[in-house]
Write an enzyme that holds these catalytic residues in place. Structure first.
Site, PDB file in Angstrom:
ATOM      1  CE  LYS A 158      -1.690   1.802   3.996  1.00  0.00           C
ATOM      2  NZ  LYS A 158      -1.427   3.257   4.048  1.00  0.00           N
ATOM      3  CG  ASN A 159       2.536   2.657   3.544  1.00  0.00           C
ATOM      4  OD1 ASN A 159       1.354   2.954   3.370  1.00  0.00           O
ATOM      5  ND2 ASN A 159       3.073   2.501   4.744  1.00  0.00           N
ATOM      6  CG  ASP A 200      -4.392   4.269   9.697  1.00  0.00           C
ATOM      7  OD1 ASP A 200      -5.601   4.001   9.562  1.00  0.00           O
ATOM      8  OD2 ASP A 200      -3.476   3.560   9.257  1.00  0.00           O
ATOM      9  CG  ASP A 215       3.095   1.263   9.213  1.00  0.00           C
ATOM     10  OD1 ASP A 215       2.740   2.129  10.036  1.00  0.00           O
ATOM     11  OD2 ASP A 215       3.125   1.477   7.989  1.00  0.00           O
TER      12      ASP A 215
HETATM   13  C1  UD1 Z   1       4.217   6.794   6.193  1.00  0.00           C
HETATM   14  C2  UD1 Z   1       3.283   5.607   6.076  1.00  0.00           C
HETATM   15  C3  UD1 Z   1       2.840   5.102   7.447  1.00  0.00           C
HETATM   16  C4  UD1 Z   1       4.044   4.855   8.318  1.00  0.00           C
HETATM   17  C5  UD1 Z   1       4.955   6.069   8.356  1.00  0.00           C
HETATM   18  C6  UD1 Z   1       6.239   5.844   9.126  1.00  0.00           C
HETATM   19  C7  UD1 Z   1       2.145   5.999   3.997  1.00  0.00           C
HETATM   20  C8  UD1 Z   1       0.853   6.326   3.321  1.00  0.00           C
HETATM   21  N1  UD1 Z   1       2.106   5.999   5.332  1.00  0.00           N
HETATM   22  O1  UD1 Z   1       3.460   7.852   6.781  1.00  0.00           O
HETATM   23  O2  UD1 Z   1       2.113   3.884   7.255  1.00  0.00           O
HETATM   24  O3  UD1 Z   1       3.582   4.573   9.636  1.00  0.00           O
HETATM   25  O4  UD1 Z   1       5.323   6.450   7.011  1.00  0.00           O
HETATM   26  O5  UD1 Z   1       6.936   4.758   8.611  1.00  0.00           O
HETATM   27  O6  UD1 Z   1       3.162   5.709   3.376  1.00  0.00           O
HETATM   28  N2  UD1 Z   1       6.339  14.479  10.624  1.00  0.00           N
HETATM   29  C9  UD1 Z   1       6.393  15.821  10.945  1.00  0.00           C
HETATM   30  N3  UD1 Z   1       6.325  16.737   9.923  1.00  0.00           N
HETATM   31  C10 UD1 Z   1       6.221  16.344   8.617  1.00  0.00           C
HETATM   32  C11 UD1 Z   1       6.164  14.989   8.296  1.00  0.00           C
HETATM   33  C12 UD1 Z   1       6.227  14.062   9.319  1.00  0.00           C
HETATM   34  O7  UD1 Z   1       6.488  16.183  12.107  1.00  0.00           O
HETATM   35  O8  UD1 Z   1       6.181  17.242   7.750  1.00  0.00           O
HETATM   36  C13 UD1 Z   1       6.396  13.468  11.705  1.00  0.00           C
HETATM   37  C14 UD1 Z   1       5.097  12.676  11.814  1.00  0.00           C
HETATM   38  O9  UD1 Z   1       4.149  13.363  12.596  1.00  0.00           O
HETATM   39  C15 UD1 Z   1       5.562  11.411  12.462  1.00  0.00           C
HETATM   40  C16 UD1 Z   1       6.936  11.193  11.835  1.00  0.00           C
HETATM   41  O10 UD1 Z   1       7.346  12.474  11.362  1.00  0.00           O
HETATM   42  O11 UD1 Z   1       5.718  11.593  13.850  1.00  0.00           O
HETATM   43  C17 UD1 Z   1       6.937  10.185  10.714  1.00  0.00           C
HETATM   44  O12 UD1 Z   1       6.088  10.617   9.685  1.00  0.00           O
HETATM   45  P1  UD1 Z   1       6.334  10.229   8.148  1.00  0.00           P
HETATM   46  O13 UD1 Z   1       7.595   9.439   8.041  1.00  0.00           O
HETATM   47  O14 UD1 Z   1       6.194  11.461   7.349  1.00  0.00           O
HETATM   48  O15 UD1 Z   1       5.119   9.260   7.870  1.00  0.00           O
HETATM   49  P2  UD1 Z   1       4.025   9.335   6.728  1.00  0.00           P
HETATM   50  O16 UD1 Z   1       4.675   9.582   5.418  1.00  0.00           O
HETATM   51  O17 UD1 Z   1       2.902  10.202   7.148  1.00  0.00           O
END
Ligand code: UD1
Length: 434
Positions: A30-31, A131, A321
């Site tokens: 999915k990701n 989520d 995850d």
């Molecule tokens: C993706 C995955 C999710 C997985 C996560 C971490 C998808 C659709 N989702 O989510 O399943 O759990 O990676 O492996 O691929 N953060 C900030 N600012 C930002 C971006 C992120 O503070 O601009 C923080 C987030 O709040 C979180 C952490 O960084 O605490 C990780 O987020 P990120 O790696 O960006 O995850 P996603 O891409 O949202």
């Protein structure tokens, strides 16, 4: 496309099962697939994404991309393949305005921002949904794109962004965000000049995206490392491609967790051990034995799982995850395990549901202390999100009695026929349409 498989009132009914045996074939991630779908905005032509999982988030992403101007249909995978083929046609007739109600449903909607700004210089989109693990800001996405020349107006509901030609920039993330890395890379592909992205995330799904972009004609160096160097190319240098989606490592781990909790030996075909190194090593510490072959992983359960301490980290660490699965496994392991969540402090909502099954879990800040019990017991629970829902399904199979899992639409967002796959391994599980 419409989300047909999900009925709000459907439940999954699991009875104590095991030992499990046989083989399960895991489809694409999915990701990864959602980001590959967004990448098709970058160049005109017809794309084919093979090994795509049959999940609701793909349907939502397809609707979102259709709303901005792509045309998408699916074809069943030919014999010998798994998942489905996604045929995506980009005729270049794009309106960079994403409907609120669709963008609001999945996190990956934010992945439209980079390619739409990079190619069309405009984006109007709702803040991403997905989520609910607590706050999920996108400040790193926006700061990176601002460094490349974009200007954003962010309101409580959405983002409006504009730029003329994006310019290459030197960007260093505070934290290796998966989504922000993907957005900057996709924006940089058509930017003017060189973008260097330091402290980039390097999950296998990002490698998959970069590999497809390179096949399309993008110039990206450092793939798989934490420094990515992207040299912008002209739109005419990019072309549509056929690409196979990388195997889902979280679905792979789910079937390993199922055999670990129910007993038996199961081959998880297409699982990529290199993408799951740290997780497999921790599973080994719990007593599971593995045989790795060229196209899969065979897992054999121990008599009883051993407790371990685990902390979630960006790749190559143990992914957040996997965590609900690990907590479920520890709930029946011998001893006490501490699970530390380093990415989403709020990601423990499913613990209350596992407690209903008899698990002994205490939350202390971003730590879960899991005291293994001899047996769980069946109960009625609800899936709070995708991975937690899967963990409850697996836990239900290890619990004497009947476990009924509600809100399975969460599971449908990310799992391709989890019920059929577990049943094929001998699990007593069914889905009831109410
Ligand atoms: C993706 C995955 C999710 C997985 C996560 C971490 C998808 C659709 N989702 O989510 O399943 O759990 O990676 O492996 O691929 N953060 C900030 N600012 C930002 C971006 C992120 O503070 O601009 C923080 C987030 O709040 C979180 C952490 O960084 O605490 C990780 O987020 P990120 O790696 O960006 O995850 P996603 O891409 O949202």
């Amino acid at each position: 496309m419409t989300v047909e498989s999900s009925h709000e009132t459907d439940v999954i009914v699991a009875a104590q099962s095991g030992p499990l045996s046989g083989e399960v074939v895991v489809p694409g991630a999915k990701n990864s697939v959602l980001k590959l779908m967004a990448a098709t905005l970058l160049a005109d032509g017809q794309y084919v994404l093979t090994n795509a999982p049959v999940i609701d988030d793909v349907v939502i992403m397809a609707d979102l991309l259709t709303a901005v101007g792509l045309s998408i249909h699916t074809e069943p995978a030919p014999a010998g393949e798994t998942g489905q083929h996604l045929i995506i046609r980009n005729s270049g007739n794009i309106t960079p305005v994403a409907p609120f109600e669709l963008a609001d449903r999945i996190r990956a909607s934010v992945n439209l921002v980079g390619p739409l700004l990079g190619r069309f210089g405009e984006i109007d989109i709702a803040l991403p949904g997905g989520d609910d693990f607590g706050g999920r800001p996108i400040d790193m996405h926006l700061r990176g794109l601002e460094a490349m020349g974009a200007v954003f107006d962010v309101t409580a509901d959405g983002i409006v962004g504009r730029c003329s030609q994006l310019q290459g920039a030197d960007i260093e993330f505070d934290f290796p965000s998966v989504g922000a890395t993907e957005n900057i890379v996709m924006a940089a592909v058509l930017a003017h000049g060189v973008t260097t992205l330091r402290n980039a995330a390097r999950e296998p799904e990002i490698v998959d995206l970069c590999s497809m972009l390179k096949k399309m004609g993008a110039r990206i160096e450092g793939i798989g490392s934490s420094t990515l160097v992207i040299t912008g190319v002209l739109p005419s240098s990019l072309q549509a491609v056929t690409h196979e989606v990388v195997t889902d490592r979280v679905q792979s781990a789910t079937y390993i967790a199922a055999v670990a909790m129910c007993g038996g030996t199961v081959r998880v075909a297409r699982a990529v051990s290199e993408h799951m190194g740290m997780m497999l090593s921790r599973f080994t510490d719990m007593g599971i034995s593995f045989h790795i072959d060229t196209d899969g992983i065979t897992a054999t359960a121990p008599e009883r799982l051993h407790s371990i301490d685990v902390a979630t980290l960006p790749y190559p660490g143990v992914a957040t995850d996997y965590k609900p699965l690990i907590v479920a496994m520890l709930s029946v392991a011998d001893g006490v395990g501490i699970v530390t969540e380093n990415l989403y402090p709020g990601r423990f909502r499913y613990v209350e549901e596992l407690r209903k099954l008899g698990a002994d879990i205490t939350i202390d800040g971003h730590h879960a202390v899991v005291r293994g019990v001899e047996h769980l017991h069946g109960a009625t629970v609800v899936a709070p999100d995708i991975r937690a829902g899967a963990a409850l399904v697996v836990a239900g199979l290890a619990a004497p009695g009947i476990t009924e899992i509600g809100d399975v639409f969460h599971i449908d967002r990310g799992y391709d026929d989890i019920v059929g796959r577990l049943a094929s391994l001998g699990a007593s599980i069914s889905r009831i349409r109410q």
